[in-house]
Design an enzyme around this catalytic site. Structure first.
Site, PDB file in Angstrom:
ATOM      1  N   LYS A  66       0.514  -2.110  -5.297  1.00  0.00           N
ATOM      2  CA  LYS A  66       0.174  -1.032  -4.357  1.00  0.00           C
ATOM      3  C   LYS A  66      -0.557   0.148  -5.015  1.00  0.00           C
ATOM      4  CE  LYS A  66       3.567  -1.745  -0.700  1.00  0.00           C
ATOM      5  NZ  LYS A  66       4.514  -1.080   0.194  1.00  0.00           N
ATOM      6  N   ASP A 102       2.453   2.278   5.821  1.00  0.00           N
ATOM      7  CA  ASP A 102       3.919   2.318   5.700  1.00  0.00           C
ATOM      8  C   ASP A 102       4.517   3.590   6.329  1.00  0.00           C
ATOM      9  OD1 ASP A 102       4.432  -0.131   4.457  1.00  0.00           O
ATOM     10  OD2 ASP A 102       4.194   0.679   2.441  1.00  0.00           O
TER      11      ASP A 102
END
Ligand code: NAP
Length: 280
Positions: A66, A102
């Site tokens: 990420k 997210d």
């Protein structure tokens, strides 16, 4: 002919993303396909170049890539700049653009069970890792000022508060101090890995001091009913599990790729069935 979408991470074998995205493609009569690719950190650069060459139209990024994918992308959307991490990439006109769904996914999911403006709620976040960061910055960006932290390593929570680019009145505490003052909070958000499979009996703290009617949210989704949420349920508190964050972040990625809105209900059912449970 349909487009190819996917996921890169290590490991990816257990991921439910292919199930929910492929089902959403079928439900919307799109001929696209979503494939999980196991990519080791040493192969990340080559894998990203290969996916671009093969004209993948978009992909999700999971642990451990990420952060390390950022220098390999052509552009970062504001969502990824704020979070400092990428979980979704869109391939548009030969350019790879990084997003982060997210934080917004979590906040959409939380809003779906709360009928008061979040900015008026006093919130405690337990944990100060990557997930906490995305949720905190999204909430403060949307005007939530009263957010405190507690974490095993208090200095990490203090750093997060310092780095927050939006106005806030946040404080950081140790776990036991926060446990004593739980009655101050309307919403308690559990973002640590404590209680995650296979350590399903572990809890980050006791909820005995929580306010009546408080919302207890745990972003872990395996198991769906963490020991923390079980205690919240026994105490009569409002319970919010991690399936919501998972499916809302996926739905936002799906929308970025296809401009179509998938069914959150269908996605949730697939995840809950796969985890062999019902929601609390
Ligand atoms: P991370 O960056 O590694 O952060 C881990 C956090 O957990 C830190 O605050 C760490 O505290 C704390 N922690 C870990 N082990 C602990 C222990 N034994 N006792 C007390 N605290 C402990 O991880 P992350 O990416 O934020 O992910 C955290 C959790 O969120 C994972 O369970 C993950 O599965 C879940 N998650 C769910 C979703 C979803 O879609 N529902 C999305 C992302 C993540 P220290 O700072 O003291 O080390």
């Amino acid at each position: 002919m349909g487009n190819l979408y996917g996921l890169i991470g290590s490991p990816v074998e257990q991921s439910m993303s292919p199930d929910i995205h492929n089902d959403a493609f079928r439900a919307l009569q799109l001929e696209h396909y979503y494939q999980a690719f196991h990519v080791l950190p040493t192969n990340l650069e080559e894998a990203v170049r290969a996916l671009k060459l093969l004209n993948i139209k978009g992909f999700n990024v999971t642990i451990p890539h990420k952060l390390s994918i950022i220098p390999l992308l052509d552009e970062l959307d504001e969502s990824a700049q704020i979070a400092g991490a990428v979980n979704t990439v869109v391939h548009l006109n030969g350019r790879l653009i990084g997003y982060n769904t997210d934080g917004n996914g979590y906040v959409s999911s939380l809003k779906s069970i709360i009928n008061k403006p979040l900015k008026d709620q006093k919130i405690l976040i337990i944990g100060a890792g990557g997930a906490a960061r995305g949720i905190y910055f999204t909430l403060t960006n949307q005007g939530s000022m009263h957010i405190d932290f507690c974490n095993r390593t208090v200095s990490k929570a203090e750093e997060l508060i310092k780095e927050c680019p939006f106005p806030n009145k946040s404080h950081a505490f140790g776990i036991s101090q926060a446990e004593q003052q739980l009655a101050d909070y309307d919403i308690i958000i559990q973002t640590t890995a404590v209680g995650m499979y296979p350590n399903r009996n572990e809890k980050p703290m006791s909820l005995r001091q929580a306010k009546r009617g408080a919302v207890v949210s745990d972003i872990i989704y395996n198991p769906i009913h963490t020991a923390f949420l079980e205690e919240a349920k026994e105490l009569g508190l409002v319970v919010h599990n991690g399936v919501g964050m998972f499916v809302h972040q996926a739905a936002l990625a799906f929308e970025l790729w296809t401009n179509q809105v998938p069914s959150i209900e269908r996605m949730s059912k697939i995840v809950i069935n796969k985890l062999g449970g019902t929601t609390c």
